[in-house]
Design an enzyme around this catalytic site. Structure first.
Site, PDB file in Angstrom:
ATOM      1  N   LYS A  13       0.850  -1.188   0.000  1.00  0.00           N
ATOM      2  CA  LYS A  13       0.000   0.000   0.000  1.00  0.00           C
ATOM      3  C   LYS A  13       0.893   1.248   0.000  1.00  0.00           C
ATOM      4  O   LYS A  13       1.497   1.607   1.003  1.00  0.00           O
ATOM      5  CB  LYS A  13      -0.899   0.006   1.249  1.00  0.00           C
ATOM      6  CG  LYS A  13      -1.876   1.156   1.276  1.00  0.00           C
ATOM      7  CD  LYS A  13      -1.585   2.045   2.490  1.00  0.00           C
ATOM      8  CE  LYS A  13      -2.319   3.345   2.463  1.00  0.00           C
ATOM      9  NZ  LYS A  13      -1.825   4.291   1.443  1.00  0.00           N
ATOM     10  N   GLY A  37       6.656   5.994   7.998  1.00  0.00           N
ATOM     11  CA  GLY A  37       5.785   7.164   7.929  1.00  0.00           C
ATOM     12  C   GLY A  37       5.871   7.967   9.213  1.00  0.00           C
ATOM     13  O   GLY A  37       6.911   7.971   9.883  1.00  0.00           O
ATOM     14  N   SER A  38       4.775   8.610   9.550  1.00  0.00           N
ATOM     15  CA  SER A  38       4.799   9.521  10.692  1.00  0.00           C
ATOM     16  C   SER A  38       4.738   8.762  12.019  1.00  0.00           C
ATOM     17  O   SER A  38       4.287   7.617  12.082  1.00  0.00           O
ATOM     18  CB  SER A  38       3.615  10.478  10.594  1.00  0.00           C
ATOM     19  OG  SER A  38       2.413   9.753  10.690  1.00  0.00           O
ATOM     20  N   GLY A  76       2.512   5.486  13.004  1.00  0.00           N
ATOM     21  CA  GLY A  76       3.327   4.334  13.437  1.00  0.00           C
ATOM     22  C   GLY A  76       2.859   3.805  14.781  1.00  0.00           C
ATOM     23  O   GLY A  76       2.730   2.584  14.975  1.00  0.00           O
ATOM     24  N   GLU A 124       9.463   2.529  10.879  1.00  0.00           N
ATOM     25  CA  GLU A 124      10.456   3.604  10.729  1.00  0.00           C
ATOM     26  C   GLU A 124       9.674   4.910  10.750  1.00  0.00           C
ATOM     27  O   GLU A 124       8.796   5.115   9.912  1.00  0.00           O
ATOM     28  CB  GLU A 124      11.213   3.474   9.406  1.00  0.00           C
ATOM     29  CG  GLU A 124      12.211   2.335   9.365  1.00  0.00           C
ATOM     30  CD  GLU A 124      13.292   2.421  10.416  1.00  0.00           C
ATOM     31  OE1 GLU A 124      13.557   3.526  10.930  1.00  0.00           O
ATOM     32  OE2 GLU A 124      13.853   1.364  10.749  1.00  0.00           O
ATOM     33  N   CYS A 170      13.636  11.460   6.391  1.00  0.00           N
ATOM     34  CA  CYS A 170      13.640  11.205   7.846  1.00  0.00           C
ATOM     35  C   CYS A 170      15.054  11.304   8.392  1.00  0.00           C
ATOM     36  O   CYS A 170      15.239  11.513   9.587  1.00  0.00           O
ATOM     37  CB  CYS A 170      12.982   9.882   8.181  1.00  0.00           C
ATOM     38  SG  CYS A 170      13.580   8.529   7.193  1.00  0.00           S
ATOM     39  N   GLN A 189       1.719  19.912   3.497  1.00  0.00           N
ATOM     40  CA  GLN A 189       3.085  19.937   4.022  1.00  0.00           C
ATOM     41  C   GLN A 189       3.629  21.376   4.017  1.00  0.00           C
ATOM     42  O   GLN A 189       4.315  21.786   4.946  1.00  0.00           O
ATOM     43  CB  GLN A 189       3.980  19.010   3.188  1.00  0.00           C
ATOM     44  CG  GLN A 189       5.402  18.901   3.681  1.00  0.00           C
ATOM     45  CD  GLN A 189       5.512  18.326   5.093  1.00  0.00           C
ATOM     46  OE1 GLN A 189       4.955  17.285   5.385  1.00  0.00           O
ATOM     47  NE2 GLN A 189       6.215  19.031   5.975  1.00  0.00           N
ATOM     48  N   GLU A 222       9.454  17.085  14.623  1.00  0.00           N
ATOM     49  CA  GLU A 222       9.847  16.904  13.230  1.00  0.00           C
ATOM     50  C   GLU A 222       8.984  17.795  12.340  1.00  0.00           C
ATOM     51  O   GLU A 222       7.756  17.735  12.387  1.00  0.00           O
ATOM     52  CB  GLU A 222       9.686  15.441  12.806  1.00  0.00           C
ATOM     53  CG  GLU A 222      10.220  15.223  11.399  1.00  0.00           C
ATOM     54  CD  GLU A 222      10.129  13.778  10.943  1.00  0.00           C
ATOM     55  OE1 GLU A 222       9.034  13.210  11.023  1.00  0.00           O
ATOM     56  OE2 GLU A 222      11.158  13.240  10.498  1.00  0.00           O
TER      57      GLU A 222
HETATM   58  P1  ADP Z   1       2.450  11.495   6.229  1.00  0.00           P
HETATM   59  O1  ADP Z   1       1.747  12.350   7.234  1.00  0.00           O
HETATM   60  O2  ADP Z   1       3.848  11.887   5.989  1.00  0.00           O
HETATM   61  O3  ADP Z   1       1.672  11.247   4.977  1.00  0.00           O
HETATM   62  P2  ADP Z   1       1.534   9.019   7.354  1.00  0.00           P
HETATM   63  O4  ADP Z   1       2.111   8.278   8.514  1.00  0.00           O
HETATM   64  O5  ADP Z   1       0.190   9.606   7.488  1.00  0.00           O
HETATM   65  O6  ADP Z   1       2.615  10.091   6.946  1.00  0.00           O
HETATM   66  O7  ADP Z   1       1.503   8.090   6.058  1.00  0.00           O
HETATM   67  C1  ADP Z   1       2.417   7.026   5.815  1.00  0.00           C
HETATM   68  C2  ADP Z   1       1.652   5.856   5.239  1.00  0.00           C
HETATM   69  O8  ADP Z   1       0.754   5.366   6.219  1.00  0.00           O
HETATM   70  C3  ADP Z   1       0.790   6.219   4.026  1.00  0.00           C
HETATM   71  O9  ADP Z   1       0.831   5.158   3.090  1.00  0.00           O
HETATM   72  C4  ADP Z   1      -0.576   6.360   4.630  1.00  0.00           C
HETATM   73  O10 ADP Z   1      -1.622   6.146   3.719  1.00  0.00           O
HETATM   74  C5  ADP Z   1      -0.555   5.268   5.680  1.00  0.00           C
HETATM   75  N1  ADP Z   1      -1.567   5.440   6.726  1.00  0.00           N
HETATM   76  C6  ADP Z   1      -2.087   6.585   7.202  1.00  0.00           C
HETATM   77  N2  ADP Z   1      -3.014   6.336   8.151  1.00  0.00           N
HETATM   78  C7  ADP Z   1      -3.084   4.999   8.290  1.00  0.00           C
HETATM   79  C8  ADP Z   1      -3.850   4.107   9.125  1.00  0.00           C
HETATM   80  N3  ADP Z   1      -4.730   4.543   9.997  1.00  0.00           N
HETATM   81  N4  ADP Z   1      -3.633   2.788   8.996  1.00  0.00           N
HETATM   82  C9  ADP Z   1      -2.715   2.302   8.127  1.00  0.00           C
HETATM   83  N5  ADP Z   1      -1.986   3.091   7.307  1.00  0.00           N
HETATM   84  C10 ADP Z   1      -2.149   4.412   7.387  1.00  0.00           C
END
Ligand code: ADP
Length: 481
Positions: free
Chosen positions: A170, A223-224, A228, A247, A281, A328, A380
């Site tokens: 995904k 991701g964030s 995470g 990460e 990151c 962003q 961050e």
């Molecule tokens: P950013 O804010 O930099 O986009 P995110 O952590 O929101 O970082 O996104 C990183 C990944 O996690 C993306 O592929 C996003 O679609 C996915 N993501 C966001 N929310 C969820 C969730 N609740 N469950 C699983 N994946 C998610």
């Protein structure tokens, strides 16, 4: 319209969204299918059904598939790099460099297919043998961010497949084009249907459907921090629990000592903080500079920043592309305002720029007179915004460097072996850089951090097998003769 890839077929979805070029918001890169929860379930079922055969495939088969993927990525690196830069906004050399890296990663893991080690040990019991082997974990869900749309998927997909797992991938919402191109390449590499599946769409729909499905045995996420933490919670409260690898963020320090080569330090600092629009990151956002060189460092940085060209990512001569999107950009600008409100001094940049095309152009910002307790030094930002923090001496600089909730990458510029050695032993981070930018890593060695930056086993290199396999200990007694 581009499609999801499920069970070896390209499938349409009921919903599609436009994918916009951040260098020119009137340029639509494509329309991308949004998977529904039912599509995700179909992909997971396909991966589940394909697991048995793939987990028993020969290492030669897996090697050949990964090698074919590597070869096509590398032979198309200019075209794929251009798509990446158009979609994500990093410069063309950075885009091509990232695609090249992805090809090298697949090449590396093609080799790793042939090198998955086990162990054989004597038992403490007479006549008994002990064997330790590694087996794939099952269906792995890979959830990736937008900032490295080809390399991060590559460093999760390649080891997952190499170790015999099947994959549901995904990608982030902002970069479906790169994910789609990578999937097309994977679909041509001889991998059986269902072994690799692409489901594009929102985290709250597609990601959540993956977290809830008991057929997924492991989730690797980049991701964030907030997402995470949510993923970790979902994985550890599931029945059965899922293996999880995270990460997340960084607030990486770069210490500059009085004895540093100032030119080296400035180039490391500009690269670490501002290249890739600060959207890494491993970017450095805290320069911790000792008293003797502090004022010279700030002045030299302000001077060096004057030569930075912020423009269309695909234009020759651009050093820094646009911010990835409006959300962003708003976040970057709000931190720039916050820094000023907190009493830091904006010594260079931080202004919005207009260019030939409508895009998210921000000149990098440098703050001085920053206290490490300020929010701009603790949180961050994920943009081209850096801070300079004054330190009394090396010991004070090390203390400030470690005083952060994160621990991904930590750098020092010094010509002293004594301080460099001490820093390597005492900096609290997963990766240490001496006279190098905090960002920019090799692909054959472990990547990851500690504290709030990472959770679970390391990614990349042979350490990747720790996450993508489960260990089996077998005892055998052959009988007495
Ligand atoms: P950013 O804010 O930099 O986009 P995110 O952590 O929101 O970082 O996104 C990183 C990944 O996690 C993306 O592929 C996003 O679609 C996915 N993501 C966001 N929310 C969820 C969730 N609740 N469950 C699983 N994946 C998610």
């Amino acid at each position: 319209m581009t499609l999801n890839y499920i069970a070896g077929e390209w499938l349409a979805a009921s919903n599609a969204v436009p994918n916009v070029n951040p260098s020119n918001t009137s340029d639509v890169v494509g329309e991308f299918a949004q998977a529904s929860a039912a599509d995700v379930e179909r992909a997971i079922d396909a991966a589940f059904d394909a697991f048995r055969a793939w987990s028993h495939s020969t290492i030669q088969t897996r090697h050949d598939c990964l090698n074919a993927i590597a070869a096509e990525i590398l032979s198309r690196k200019e075209e794929l790099g251009r798509l990446l830069s158009r979609e994500e906004g990093k410069t063309l050399p950075e885009g091509i460099g990232e695609v090249t890296r992805a090809g090298q990663i697949f090449q590396f893991f093609a080799g790793e297919c042939l090198r998955l080690p086990g162990e054989k040990l004597p038992s403490v019991r007479a006549g008994v043998d002990v064997e330790i082997t590694r087996e794939p974990v099952g269906v792995v869900g890979l959830i990736t961010p937008w900032n490295f749309p080809v390399a991060i998927p590559a460093w999760k997909i390649a080891p997952a497949l190499a170790c015999g797992n099947t994959v549901v991938f995904k990608p982030a919402e902002l970069v479906p084009g790169s994910a789609h191109a990578l999937t097309e390449i994977i679909s041509r590499a001889g991998i059986p249907p269902g072994v690799f599946n692409l489901v594009m769409g929102r985290g709250s729909v597609v990601g959540e459907a993956m977290l809830k499905n008991i057929k997924i045995a492991a989730i690797s996420f980049t991701g964030s921090t907030s997402t995470g933490e949510h993923i970790a919670q979902s994985c550890t409260t599931a029945h059965p629990m899922k293996k999880v690898q995270l990460e997340m963020g960084g607030k990486n320090p770069m210490v500059v000592l009085d004895d540093a080569d100032l030119n080296v330090a400035i180039e490391c600092a500009v690269n670490s903080a501002f290249f890739s629009t600060g959207q890494r990151c491993t970017a450095s956002s805290r320069f911790i500079v000792t008293d003797g060189v502090h004022d010279d460092f700030v002045a030299a940085m302000a001077e060096r920043m004057k030569s930075l060209v912020v423009d269309d990512a695909c234009r020759a001569g651009t050093h820094i592309g646009p911010v990835v999107d409006q959300r962003q950009l708003d976040q970057d600008l709000s931190y720039i305002r916050l820094g000023q409100d907190e009493g830091a001094k904006l010594v260079a940049g931080g202004e919005l720029l207009s260019r030939d095309m409508p895009g998210f152009y921000l000149f990098p910002a440098l703050f001085a007179e920053v206290d490490n307790r300020m929010r701009i030094a603790r949180e961050e930002i994920f943009g081209p915004v850096a801070t300079v923090i004054r330190a009394r001496n090396y010991e004070n600089a090390l203390e400030i460097a470690n005083d952060t909730p994160f621990g991904l990458s930590s750098g020092i510029c010094t010509s002293s072996l004594k301080y460099a050695s001490h820093f390597k032993r005492n900096a609290q981070a997963g990766m240490i850089m001496v006279n190098l930018p905090t960002a920019g890593v090799d692909y054959h060695v472990p990547f990851g951090g500690r504290k709030g930056s990472s959770y679970g086993p390391r990614e990349q290199g042979r350490y990747a097998a720790e996450f993508y396999t489960t260990v089996k200990t077998s005892y055998s007694f052959g009988g007495n003769i």
